[in-house]
Design an enzyme around this catalytic site. Structure first.
Site: not given
Ligand code: F6R
Length: 600
Positions: A2, A27, A73, A99-100, A477, A481, A484, A500, A595
């Protein structure tokens, strides 16, 4: 999660708020709203969906120079118009954005608000109803706001409008980010400076549980006891162009393209006067004194931490544990005698990581935050900070921050080793310069990667990523990617582990991406590829020069064995990007995500 904004001044508040929300959309983006106040009272506009939907729903004839806004969000209550912010008290006098998460909202509702019919399913509405209740009992708005804050358990960044007083926005924060932006003829608030760079680059930091009255011509900050706090503004070192897409169709593409520059910026930022790599001596001392490092992170940052462990163990000879932050705080392992905690977080706001930081601080342990955001919560609250210098990362899927995290961890491990007198047999600066060029070489082959995405993933329901040693870290990773942003179910595996159990999922045509950049295990991973192709898998081998074979799908330029993750992740990022495009997914704002994850 948010984002909130507020404006009080002379301009058209609607436009400042909407532009601000557009910058905060990363956000949260399931619903949005603004409330503006003029001589007719307070008008609320809100919509399910994106800021563009909100913009379309606004009556442009309503003029006002005071207002607050929110992009959501959802945590409490489904994303719909009813649950979108701003929320109003039953009398309509007070209007609030939040926000929270308020953990005790049910208890507060039972204790104070039994007779009040709530209009939404949110925790937020409890706050605005409480303020109204306490005002109806005789308190001033400021005292009612203060009393309400005293009852809340949880995290919040709040902005409140009072229909009876056009001159002030009541503001407070606890564990959620919030800044006040200042100027001569107006003042603003925002979850992130980025949102208000359109009007000012001067910001004042707020501390948890302060009560802040933002007026057109001034800002008053008081602590819980009511004492006025003086605080000078700082200049946000952000360039407005850093946060624009420019000619790119997506932020994610722009940010992947920036990766060579990010590596070069890191080299510059961590080079001392003697031209050698350097790290703040206090941080070096802390790393040197530690008998074990505990890396705490989530998601992509956790994956970077797995690579960082290899660096600190192999280069600096310090034992390391890497933990998922949401697990660590509630199930701490036995700690060593002199631990140092390293928090890796692009945003510096991740609530899962912060709860660990709070706990380890209570136990008196030292901490270092590795973050992209100076002044972020994790940076402020840890003893030390190492910055990523990656520039704002706006696409929800992290790309350049991941490579920046790995590069900064490499620098920290390398300089620590030198400080300890360990004989390191390579020149990291030289190798990072090669990495920057190698990333560029991969980026320049976008067409090949787009073709791979089409060939392997166009009709795929699921996909596997395998690798061994550092390639295993990167395969985790790569899978994250892909899933998501393209919503293809994807898993990363250690090459030897698939057989396994999970190999049961391999069918005719199942895509398996295999990384071959680690010489010591190159034959083993090729053996694992044979096992899956024998069962029908469509294997895409991404190998490194010197280890490549004829049928490999993509060959990476030769890179130092420890630094391969910085290069091998790039084709996986780009393949994910093109797979998502083929499926017409919203690359920069994937469904259900945000994000900055400021809830646990
Ligand atoms: C995936 C992604 C998330 C963040 C995770 C931690 O692409 O960006 O998995 O890595 O939410 O976020 P930060 O790094 O901001 O603590």
């Amino acid at each position: 999660m948010c984002g909130i904004v507020g404006y009080i001044g002379e301009l058209d508040a609607k436009e400042v708020l909407l532009k601000g929300l557009e910058k905060l959309e990363y956000r949260g983006y399931d619903s949005a709203g603004i409330a503006v106040r003029n001589e007719d009272g307070i008008t609320v506009f809100k919509e399910k969906g994106r800021i563009a939907d909100l913009r379309a729903a606004i009556d442009t004839s309503v003029e006002a120079s005071v207002g607050i806004g929110h992009t959501r969000w959802a945590t409490h209550g489904v994303p719909n118009r009813k649950n979108a912010h701003p929320h109003q008290s039953a009398t309509g006098r007070f209007t609030l954005v939040h926000n929270g998460v308020i953990e005790n909202y049910h208890l507060l509702q039972k204790a104070y608000l039994k007779g009040i019919q709530l209009a939404s399913d949110t925790d937020t509405e409890i706050i605005v109803q409480l303020v109204d209740l306490f005002v109806s009992e005789g308190l001033s708005t400021e005292d009612a706001f203060r009393k309400t804050l005293g009852l809340l358990h949880g995290s919040y960044a709040l902005a409140l409008l009072d229909r009876e007083d056009a001159d002030v926005i009541y503001v407070a924060k606890n564990k959620s980010p919030l800044l006040v932006g200042v100027a001569d003829t107006f003042n603003v608030i925002a979850s992130d400076a980025m949102a208000m760079l359109q009007v000012t680059n001067q910001f004042v930091e707020l501390h948890d549980k302060e009560v802040v009255l933002v007026r057109k011509d001034g800002v008053t900050i008081t602590n819980l006891e009511g004492t006025v706090m003086e605080r000078a503004p700082f200049t946000a070192e952000l360039d407005a162009s850093d946060i624009e897409k420019g000619t790119y169709p997506h932020y994610m593409l722009k940010e992947m393209d920036e990766q060579p520059t990010v590596i070069r910026k890191i080299m510059q930022a961590y080079t001392g006067e003697d031209d050698a790599l350097t790290v703040d001596p206090e941080i070096l001392a802390a790393l040197n004194e530690a008998d074990r490092l505990y890396i705490i992170a989530a998601g992509t940052s956790y994956h970077a931490g797995l690579v960082g462990k290899e660096y600190f163990e192999k280069i600096a000879k310090i034992p390391v544990e890497v933990h998922i932050s949401s697990e660590f705080g509630y199930n701490m392992p036995l700690l060593s005698e002199k631990p140092l905690f390293i928090f890796i977080s692009q945003s510096g706001e991740t609530a899962d990581s912060r709860q660990v930081l709070v706990k380890i601080k209570e136990q008196g342990y030292k901490s270092l935050t590795v973050t992209n955001v100076p002044g972020s919560t994790l940076s402020r609250e840890a003893d030390y900070t190492l910055l990523l210098h990656a520039g704002p990362e706006i696409a929800v899927a992290s790309t350049k921050a991941y490579v920046a995290q790995i590069a900064v961890l490499a620098v920290a491990a390398y300089v620590t080793a030198k400080e300890k007198g360990i004989d390191v047999d390579f020149d990291l600066k030289q190798e990072l310069a090669i990495v920057a060029n190698n990333i560029q070489t991969v980026i320049d082959r976008k067409d090949d990667l787009e073709k791979i995405a089409e060939d392997y993933l166009k009709i795929a329901r699921n996909a596997f990523f395998i690798g061994r040693n550092l390639d295993f870290c990167v395969s985790l990773e790569g899978a994250l990617k892909l899933k998501e942003i393209s919503y293809i179910q994807a898993e990363g595996f250690a090459g030897g582990e698939l057989k396994h159990g999970t190999i049961a999922l391999i069918e005719d045509g199942t895509p398996v991406f295999a990384l071959v950049s680690q010489k010591a295990v190159a034959l083993n991973i090729r053996g694992n590829v044979k096992e899956v192709t024998a069962r029908g898998a469509n294997a895409c081998i991404i190998s490194m020069e010197g280890m490549a074979e004829d049928d490999d799908a993509f060959i990476l330029p030769k890179t130092h064995a420890l630094l391969t993750p910085l290069v091998s992740v790039v084709p996986l990022q780009l393949i994910s990007y093109y797979a998502a495009l083929h499926r017409r997914c919203d690359v920069d704002k994937p469904r259900n995500l945000a994000k900055s994850v400021t809830v646990e």
